[in-house]
Design a protein around this motif. Structure first.
Motif, PDB file in Angstrom:
ATOM      1  N   LEU A  39       0.830  -1.085  -0.030  1.00 61.33           N
ATOM      2  CA  LEU A  39       0.002  -0.063   0.077  1.00 61.33           C
ATOM      3  C   LEU A  39       0.966   1.256   0.058  1.00 61.33           C
ATOM      4  CD1 LEU A  39      -2.427  -1.064   2.633  1.00 61.33           C
ATOM      5  CD2 LEU A  39      -3.009  -0.890   0.263  1.00 61.33           C
ATOM      6  N   ALA A  40       0.534   2.178  -0.660  1.00 63.99           N
ATOM      7  CA  ALA A  40       1.107   3.688  -0.970  1.00 63.99           C
ATOM      8  C   ALA A  40       2.786   3.402  -1.184  1.00 63.99           C
ATOM      9  CB  ALA A  40       1.137   4.261   0.323  1.00 63.99           C
ATOM     10  N   GLU A  41       2.959   2.284  -1.991  1.00 62.21           N
ATOM     11  CA  GLU A  41       4.709   1.964  -2.340  1.00 62.21           C
ATOM     12  C   GLU A  41       5.034   3.066  -3.153  1.00 62.21           C
ATOM     13  OE1 GLU A  41       7.410  -1.658  -3.518  1.00 62.21           O
ATOM     14  OE2 GLU A  41       5.286  -2.018  -3.066  1.00 62.21           O
ATOM     15  N   PHE A  42       4.348   3.853  -3.960  1.00 60.64           N
ATOM     16  CA  PHE A  42       4.871   4.691  -4.976  1.00 60.64           C
ATOM     17  C   PHE A  42       4.248   5.658  -4.703  1.00 60.64           C
ATOM     18  CE2 PHE A  42       4.697   0.228  -6.937  1.00 60.64           C
ATOM     19  CZ  PHE A  42       6.093   0.122  -7.176  1.00 60.64           C
ATOM     20  N   THR A  43       3.485   6.518  -5.424  1.00 61.07           N
ATOM     21  CA  THR A  43       3.232   8.071  -5.626  1.00 61.07           C
ATOM     22  C   THR A  43       2.573   8.356  -4.286  1.00 61.07           C
ATOM     23  OG1 THR A  43       2.703   7.763  -7.711  1.00 61.07           O
ATOM     24  CG2 THR A  43       2.016   9.918  -6.870  1.00 61.07           C
ATOM     25  N   SER A  44       1.824   7.638  -3.675  1.00 57.88           N
ATOM     26  CA  SER A  44       1.286   8.056  -2.538  1.00 57.88           C
ATOM     27  C   SER A  44       2.032   8.259  -1.179  1.00 57.88           C
ATOM     28  CB  SER A  44       0.014   7.313  -1.928  1.00 57.88           C
ATOM     29  OG  SER A  44      -1.142   7.393  -3.154  1.00 57.88           O
ATOM     30  N   SER A  45       3.303   7.630  -1.147  1.00 58.08           N
ATOM     31  CA  SER A  45       4.373   7.898  -0.181  1.00 58.08           C
ATOM     32  C   SER A  45       5.352   8.810  -0.662  1.00 58.08           C
ATOM     33  CB  SER A  45       4.912   6.597   0.251  1.00 58.08           C
ATOM     34  OG  SER A  45       5.492   6.001  -0.683  1.00 58.08           O
ATOM     35  N   SER A  46       5.317   9.424  -1.866  1.00 57.24           N
ATOM     36  CA  SER A  46       6.304  10.124  -2.265  1.00 57.24           C
ATOM     37  C   SER A  46       5.770  11.729  -2.340  1.00 57.24           C
ATOM     38  CB  SER A  46       6.685   9.769  -3.619  1.00 57.24           C
ATOM     39  OG  SER A  46       7.089   8.528  -3.384  1.00 57.24           O
ATOM     40  N   LYS A 235       7.509  13.687 -12.450  1.00 58.99           N
ATOM     41  CA  LYS A 235       8.568  13.289 -11.360  1.00 58.99           C
ATOM     42  C   LYS A 235       8.770  14.287 -10.327  1.00 58.99           C
ATOM     43  CE  LYS A 235      12.999  12.350 -11.448  1.00 58.99           C
ATOM     44  NZ  LYS A 235      14.558  12.038 -11.600  1.00 58.99           N
ATOM     45  N   GLY A 236       8.308  14.053  -9.039  1.00 53.89           N
ATOM     46  CA  GLY A 236       8.731  14.865  -8.062  1.00 53.89           C
ATOM     47  C   GLY A 236       9.714  14.565  -6.900  1.00 53.89           C
ATOM     48  N   PRO A 286       9.605   2.579  -9.981  1.00 52.49           N
ATOM     49  CA  PRO A 286      10.662   3.309  -9.042  1.00 52.49           C
ATOM     50  C   PRO A 286      11.340   4.239  -9.709  1.00 52.49           C
ATOM     51  CG  PRO A 286      10.370   0.983  -8.325  1.00 52.49           C
ATOM     52  CD  PRO A 286       9.573   1.022  -9.847  1.00 52.49           C
ATOM     53  N   VAL A 287      11.596   5.464  -9.062  1.00 52.29           N
ATOM     54  CA  VAL A 287      12.582   6.383  -9.824  1.00 52.29           C
ATOM     55  C   VAL A 287      13.369   7.133  -8.708  1.00 52.29           C
ATOM     56  CG1 VAL A 287      10.862   7.343 -11.816  1.00 52.29           C
ATOM     57  CG2 VAL A 287      10.997   8.156  -9.484  1.00 52.29           C
ATOM     58  N   ARG A 288      14.486   7.570  -9.026  1.00 52.36           N
ATOM     59  CA  ARG A 288      15.586   8.159  -8.074  1.00 52.36           C
ATOM     60  C   ARG A 288      15.557   9.731  -8.622  1.00 52.36           C
ATOM     61  NH1 ARG A 288      18.955   4.913  -5.338  1.00 52.36           N
ATOM     62  NH2 ARG A 288      18.646   2.798  -5.618  1.00 52.36           N
ATOM     63  N   VAL A 315      20.907  13.507   3.718  1.00 45.78           N
ATOM     64  CA  VAL A 315      20.915  12.243   4.162  1.00 45.78           C
ATOM     65  C   VAL A 315      19.793  11.138   3.838  1.00 45.78           C
ATOM     66  CG1 VAL A 315      21.741  13.256   6.441  1.00 45.78           C
ATOM     67  CG2 VAL A 315      19.176  12.934   6.070  1.00 45.78           C
ATOM     68  N   TRP A 316      18.978  11.746   2.768  1.00 42.78           N
ATOM     69  CA  TRP A 316      17.946  10.839   2.338  1.00 42.78           C
ATOM     70  C   TRP A 316      17.260  11.578   1.304  1.00 42.78           C
ATOM     71  CZ3 TRP A 316      12.521   9.998   3.519  1.00 42.78           C
ATOM     72  CH2 TRP A 316      11.671   9.067   2.864  1.00 42.78           C
ATOM     73  N   SER A 317      16.907  11.066   0.286  1.00 44.90           N
ATOM     74  CA  SER A 317      15.934  11.461  -0.845  1.00 44.90           C
ATOM     75  C   SER A 317      14.919  10.413  -1.317  1.00 44.90           C
ATOM     76  CB  SER A 317      16.730  12.054  -1.827  1.00 44.90           C
ATOM     77  OG  SER A 317      17.478  10.706  -2.613  1.00 44.90           O
ATOM     78  N   TYR A 318      13.835  11.091  -1.798  1.00 42.93           N
ATOM     79  CA  TYR A 318      12.837  10.192  -2.233  1.00 42.93           C
ATOM     80  C   TYR A 318      11.983  10.633  -3.614  1.00 42.93           C
ATOM     81  CZ  TYR A 318       9.462  12.864   0.444  1.00 42.93           C
ATOM     82  OH  TYR A 318       8.501  14.046   0.988  1.00 42.93           O
ATOM     83  N   SER A 319      11.797  10.004  -4.362  1.00 41.79           N
ATOM     84  CA  SER A 319      11.082  10.491  -5.670  1.00 41.79           C
ATOM     85  C   SER A 319       9.817   9.700  -5.997  1.00 41.79           C
ATOM     86  CB  SER A 319      12.074  10.470  -7.019  1.00 41.79           C
ATOM     87  OG  SER A 319      13.316  11.148  -6.459  1.00 41.79           O
ATOM     88  N   GLY A 320       8.843  10.363  -6.723  1.00 40.52           N
ATOM     89  CA  GLY A 320       7.686   9.752  -7.039  1.00 40.52           C
ATOM     90  C   GLY A 320       7.259  10.261  -8.333  1.00 40.52           C
ATOM     91  N   VAL A 321       6.405   9.476  -9.152  1.00 43.97           N
ATOM     92  CA  VAL A 321       5.935   9.902 -10.291  1.00 43.97           C
ATOM     93  C   VAL A 321       4.426  10.261 -10.292  1.00 43.97           C
ATOM     94  CG1 VAL A 321       5.259   9.251 -12.785  1.00 43.97           C
ATOM     95  CG2 VAL A 321       7.522   8.601 -11.644  1.00 43.97           C
ATOM     96  N   ARG A 322       4.105  11.328 -10.563  1.00 43.28           N
ATOM     97  CA  ARG A 322       2.565  11.828 -10.324  1.00 43.28           C
ATOM     98  C   ARG A 322       1.813  11.656 -11.620  1.00 43.28           C
ATOM     99  NH1 ARG A 322       5.521  16.854  -8.928  1.00 43.28           N
ATOM    100  NH2 ARG A 322       6.000  16.709  -6.847  1.00 43.28           N
ATOM    101  N   PRO A 323       0.919  11.062 -11.490  1.00 42.93           N
ATOM    102  CA  PRO A 323      -0.065  10.597 -12.951  1.00 42.93           C
ATOM    103  C   PRO A 323      -0.925  11.846 -13.127  1.00 42.93           C
ATOM    104  CG  PRO A 323      -0.958   9.503 -10.939  1.00 42.93           C
ATOM    105  CD  PRO A 323       0.248  10.257 -10.280  1.00 42.93           C
TER     106      PRO A 323
END
Length: 502
Positions: A39-46, A235-236, A286-288, A315-323
């Protein structure tokens, strides 16, 4: 549908899919939700983790969207006070960018488009004589402050899925919908357990395609249909650095390219910075973050803050693809954040509804609209209900988180203040279900570090679909930022042992 079938098959376990499954189950539909990952593995957690009206959307004259989002902001704050809370934003006026009168006018509209007033309105700030201006460079002398809300985004998804299940929905994570076609009486779908590889066939009267970045691909390849609507992938990316300033306020910083970037207090010891808006032409998985995006976000901070950062401080980064719904806007940052619900049927029967676009703030209203569109295919549905229904753990008296936390610590004196606050923020009134009859920390079993105990891990496995260490460390929580490597290794070993025993 018969006993072996469903009224509604929902494809996708992000915020829209979970919200639609919850709404539908509460109206009496027999619902199956399938999500091929967590659940929320991609866009919704990014996301930037905000429940907000979208101040900058006023520049695109998206008044209806902003009004709806502001109404939802106030509503969600009442319905999930443990994972959503008010946040004050500072907007410095930067000479040569948007003029002060434009900022003031925008905030005036923002205040007055909000029909309710649970949050304080905007004010002017003299930055050089205010603590709010201390982190900023001396050239920034005036600005404004206004209110929006923070949200634990991936937990919002999980809580919607939990409530859907408690109302009768079946939630299947790690389950891919491989194909679905209409026959004379129903949709016939082949679903596959990603872990075991086992496939089965299910039937449903209606389908919701809430596959996020995969919405168009799912429509064409999984469902075998075309659509008048199209999705635009953007991508954000966000970066996290050590805390840049003291105080609970966030900053919204104008940029010379017309964009805005947020700097937000994060996870006690950090500052969250984002987001970028970059057209995405590759696979929507998954994107970086790129080096250019990292430098861009560092430069945004260095334009306005006294403290300077460079890519080595991340120290950390995350990215997601918004539809996003493709409205043909020239710039990615100008693409509408509104949503389009596209319905296709066969002779007035067996509909599929596809979700294009949307934002986390308006997910509940989107879900309500989706079920309203499907209601004509299923007369006699129960009326809309989610506007006043608290999410799991949110049933605090008067939505008062502070009083709830004080009461929790009084009833469970063995909890440290930090542990009690983290648990209360994550689980709200469900914290007692997690703690059970424990009277000491030892009663909670092994401690993996940072207060993450065996009891909590078991709760997340049994109640919240957690199957791997990343599920727990990065989606059910953000303990991945805090936990030592040896704690992560022990958690991974424990999770592997639980999986073998299952």
């Amino acid at each position: 549908m018969d006993a072996d079938g469903y009224d509604l098959l929902v494809i996708g376990g992000g915020i829209n899919g979970a919200g639609i499954a919850r709404d539908a189950a509460g109206r009496g539909l027999k619902v199956l939700l399938c999500e091929r990952g967590d659940l929320a593995e991609f866009t919704s957690s990014s996301s930037t983790k905000l429940i907000h009206g979208g101040l900058r959307y006023l520049e695109q004259f998206e008044f209806r969207l902003v009004r709806e989002a502001l109404a939802e902001r106030e509503r969600l704050l009442r319905l999930a006070p443990h994972i959503i809370w008010p946040l004050r934003f500072v907007l410095p006026h930067d000479e040569g960018l948007r003029p002060a009168w434009m900022l003031r006018l925008g905030l005036f509209l923002y205040d007055h488009l909000a029909r309710l007033r649970a949050l304080p309105g905007s004010t002017s700030v003299r930055l050089r004589s205010s603590a709010l201006g201390e982190p900023l460079q001396a050239r920034l002398t005036r600005g404004f402050a206004y209110s929006d809300c923070w949200v634990e985004d991936s937990r919002l998804v999980v809580l919607n899925a939990m409530d859907a299940r408690e109302r009768g929905a079946v939630i299947r994570t790690r389950t891919a919908v491989e194909s679905a076609r209409r026959d004379e009486t129903s949709w016939v779908a082949t679903i596959r357990d990603v872990g075991t590889g086992r496939s089965e066939t299910v039937r449903a009267e209606m389908v919701v395609n809430a596959a996020g970045p995969w919405v168009s691909e799912t429509l064409r390849h999984t469902l075998g249909l075309d659509s008048r609507a199209a999705v635009r992938l953007v991508k954000g990316s966000h970066i996290v650095v050590r805390k840049l300033y003291e105080g609970a306020q966030a900053y919204i910083l104008q940029q010379p390219d017309g964009r805005i970037v947020f700097a937000i207090p994060y996870e006690r010891d950090f500052t969250l910075i984002g987001t970028t808006d970059v057209p995405h032409g590759g696979e929507p998985g998954p994107v970086r973050i790129s080096g250019d995006e990292t430098r861009y976000l560092c430069d945004c901070i260095n334009r306005s803050f006294r403290a300077r950062i460079d890519p080595g401080d991340v120290v950390w980064s995350y990215s997601g693809v918004r539809p996003l719904f493709d409205d043909a806007a020239a710039k990615a940052s100008a693409v509408t954040r509104d949503y389009v619900l596209d319905v296709s049927d066969r002779g007035g029967r067996l509909p599929v509804l596809s979700v294009f676009g949307g934002k986390i703030t308006t997910y509940r209203r989107l879900a309500e609209h989706a079920i309203e569109k499907l209601a004509s295919y299923r007369p006699g549905l129960k009326p809309a209900w989610t506007g006043d229904a608290v999410l799991p753990g949110g049933d605090m008296p008067h939505a008062d988180f502070g009083s709830f936390l004080d009461d929790l610590m009084a009833r469970r004196p063995f909890l440290t203040a930090a542990m009690a606050r983290r648990l209360a923020r994550a689980y709200g009134t469900r914290t007692d279900s997690l703690l059970g009859s424990a009277r000491t920390l030892a009663d909670l079993g092994a401690d993996f570090g940072e207060g993450l105990t065996e009891a909590e891990v078991d709760y997340l496995i049994d109640r919240e679909w957690a199957r791997s260490a990343p599920d727990i460390l990065w989606r059910r929580s953000k303990l991945g930022l805090h936990l030592a490597p040896e704690g992560r290794a022990r958690l991974e070993a424990y999770m592997a042992g639980k999986a073998e025993a299952a």
